[in-house]
Design a protein around this motif. Sequence first.
Motif, PDB file in Angstrom:
ATOM      1  N   GLU A   1      44.858  47.011  34.653  1.00 16.44           N
ATOM      2  CA  GLU A   1      46.019  47.905  34.638  1.00 16.44           C
ATOM      3  C   GLU A   1      45.989  48.853  35.824  1.00 16.44           C
ATOM      4  OE1 GLU A   1      46.868  49.983  31.071  1.00 16.44           O
ATOM      5  OE2 GLU A   1      46.538  48.257  29.769  1.00 16.44           O
ATOM      6  N   GLY A   2      44.786  49.136  36.314  1.00 19.77           N
ATOM      7  CA  GLY A   2      44.640  50.032  37.452  1.00 19.77           C
ATOM      8  C   GLY A   2      44.785  49.352  38.800  1.00 19.77           C
ATOM      9  N   GLY A   3      45.039  48.032  38.812  1.00 21.45           N
ATOM     10  CA  GLY A   3      45.294  47.324  40.064  1.00 21.45           C
ATOM     11  C   GLY A   3      44.087  46.710  40.734  1.00 21.45           C
ATOM     12  N   MET A   4      42.948  46.659  40.024  1.00 21.34           N
ATOM     13  CA  MET A   4      41.732  46.062  40.576  1.00 21.34           C
ATOM     14  C   MET A   4      41.557  44.629  40.079  1.00 21.34           C
ATOM     15  SD  MET A   4      40.524  48.714  42.205  1.00 21.34           S
ATOM     16  CE  MET A   4      40.252  50.491  42.202  1.00 21.34           C
ATOM     17  N   ILE A   5      40.722  43.845  40.794  1.00 13.70           N
ATOM     18  CA  ILE A   5      40.470  42.457  40.411  1.00 13.70           C
ATOM     19  C   ILE A   5      39.500  42.421  39.237  1.00 13.70           C
ATOM     20  CG2 ILE A   5      39.670  40.201  41.188  1.00 13.70           C
ATOM     21  CD1 ILE A   5      40.152  41.177  44.072  1.00 13.70           C
ATOM     22  N   LEU A   6      39.883  41.755  38.164  1.00 20.05           N
ATOM     23  CA  LEU A   6      39.015  41.646  36.993  1.00 20.05           C
ATOM     24  C   LEU A   6      37.889  40.654  37.262  1.00 20.05           C
ATOM     25  CD1 LEU A   6      41.735  41.575  34.179  1.00 20.05           C
ATOM     26  CD2 LEU A   6      40.071  43.407  34.603  1.00 20.05           C
ATOM     27  N   ALA A   7      36.655  41.117  37.073  1.00 20.62           N
ATOM     28  CA  ALA A   7      35.488  40.272  37.303  1.00 20.62           C
ATOM     29  C   ALA A   7      34.494  40.457  36.161  1.00 20.62           C
ATOM     30  CB  ALA A   7      34.835  40.611  38.641  1.00 20.62           C
ATOM     31  N   ASP A   8      33.640  39.439  35.950  1.00 17.84           N
ATOM     32  CA  ASP A   8      32.661  39.530  34.865  1.00 17.84           C
ATOM     33  C   ASP A   8      31.336  40.093  35.372  1.00 17.84           C
ATOM     34  OD1 ASP A   8      31.331  37.475  36.184  1.00 17.84           O
ATOM     35  OD2 ASP A   8      31.991  35.909  34.799  1.00 17.84           O
ATOM     36  N   LYS A   9      30.332  40.080  34.511  1.00 21.44           N
ATOM     37  CA  LYS A   9      29.043  40.674  34.856  1.00 21.44           C
ATOM     38  C   LYS A   9      28.287  39.893  35.930  1.00 21.44           C
ATOM     39  CE  LYS A   9      26.663  38.382  31.004  1.00 21.44           C
ATOM     40  NZ  LYS A   9      25.875  38.611  29.766  1.00 21.44           N
ATOM     41  N   HIS A  10      28.780  38.695  36.260  1.00 21.29           N
ATOM     42  CA  HIS A  10      28.193  37.895  37.336  1.00 21.29           C
ATOM     43  C   HIS A  10      28.977  38.061  38.633  1.00 21.29           C
ATOM     44  CE1 HIS A  10      25.885  36.045  34.140  1.00 21.29           C
ATOM     45  NE2 HIS A  10      27.004  35.704  33.528  1.00 21.29           N
ATOM     46  N   ALA A  11      29.968  38.961  38.637  1.00 25.85           N
ATOM     47  CA  ALA A  11      30.862  39.232  39.777  1.00 25.85           C
ATOM     48  C   ALA A  11      31.881  38.124  40.002  1.00 25.85           C
ATOM     49  CB  ALA A  11      30.071  39.494  41.064  1.00 25.85           C
TER      50      ALA A  11
END
Length: 376
Positions: A264-274
Motif C-alpha cells: 500500500e505504501g508503494g514498495m515492492i513486496l518481497a519475502d524473507k529470502h528477498a
Amino acid sequence: MKNICIIGAGFAAISAIKHLRKHDKDLQITLISASSDFLYYPSLIWIPTKLRKGKDLTFSLSNFLRKNNVKFVRGNVSTISNGGRQVILEDNTAIENDALIIATGAKFIKSISGIENTYTLCEGLGSAEAISRKLDSLDSGVISFGFSGNPKEITALRGGPIFELMFGVDTYLRGHKDRNKFTLKFFSPAEKPGIRLGEKAYNGLIQSIKEKGIEIASLGAKLVEFSANEVVTEKTKFLSDLTIFMPGLTGPDWLKSTNLPLSEGGMILADKHARVLGFQKTYAIGDCASYDAPDWAPKQAHMADIQGKAAALNCLSDLNGEIGLHTFNWELACIIDTLDGGTLVYRTQKHSVVISSWLLHWVKIMFEKYYIWLIR
C-alpha cells in the motif's frame, strides 16, 4: 553464460555484486543505473557543517565495476516485462536477464503544500550543499528540523540523519557562530519520533534535545503547509528561516508501470529470502522493498548490505536449480553523531544496546573511510 541484471548503484547493489562475484567468478553481471557515480549518503550530515565536501563522498564506480567484471548500462528504467526477464529502459532498450535484483532505492513523498520551501538532506549532494549555503547566509534566525513517514508503510522513513544534522548544527554554531542568536526547533507528526531506536535511545534523544536548548515546536500534529518562513501544522504554526525536512519514502515511479506486487505504501513486496512475491528469480533489496518486518525495521545502508548478501546467495542457488533459502536478520545499527561525540544504537529482535562516547564520532569517520576505500 547466465546473466544477472541489477538495477541501482547504491549500497544494496554494491553488496549484491560483491557476494555474487565472490561465489561465481564467471557469472555475467549487468548493472543498470542512471549514473555510475557512488555517493556515500551517511556522511551528507557533515556537508552543512563543513566537515566534508562533495568530492570526499562521491566517486566513480568504474574501478569497482572493472575489478568485479561488471557490465555497466547507463539508463533509466521504464518497466519490467516477461516475468522479470526483461528490463525496458526509457529509450526502449530491452535488456534480457536470467535473474533480476532490484536495488533502486526509494523516493521521497513530496505531497505537503509548499514542501519546495524545505530542504531534504538525503535527496543528494546538491541538497546538502544548498543547506550549507543557506546556513552560511544566516547570522541569526530560526532553523527547524523535522521528519515524517509514509502512513501506509510504517518502516518507510529516515529520521536518523535529521537528529544527526540537528545536533551537528548545534555543535557547529557553538564553535563558529553565536549560538545565542539562533533558535533551533524540532518537529514531527509522530507522537514519539525516534522510538524505533528503542525506549532507552528515544529517551536519550529527547534529553539531548532539551539539554542543547533545542525547542520541541510540534509533535503528533499533522503537517499542513510549509512557506518560505513558516511551518504550519493542524495545531500550531511557527516561524522558520531555514526548514530542513525529511519526508516519508515510497517506491520509484516506474514501479507503477510494472506488474510487480506493491505494498500500500508503494514498495515492492518481497519475502524473507528477498524474492519478489509471485516472481521467479527476481529479488528486491534495500529501500525499494517491503518485507514482513518489525515496526522498527530500518531503511539504512547496513540493512541494504545484509539484504544484498541474501539476495545474491539465493539468486545463485536458484540459477543452479536449487531453492535458495538464505534469510537475513533484522538489525538496526547506527551512530547518532553530534560532531563532538556520538551514540551507538544497535537493535535486533532479541537485543538492544545504547552506548554514548566522544570516541564514536571518530569511529563513524573511520568506518566511512574504510567503506569508501573498499569500493574505490
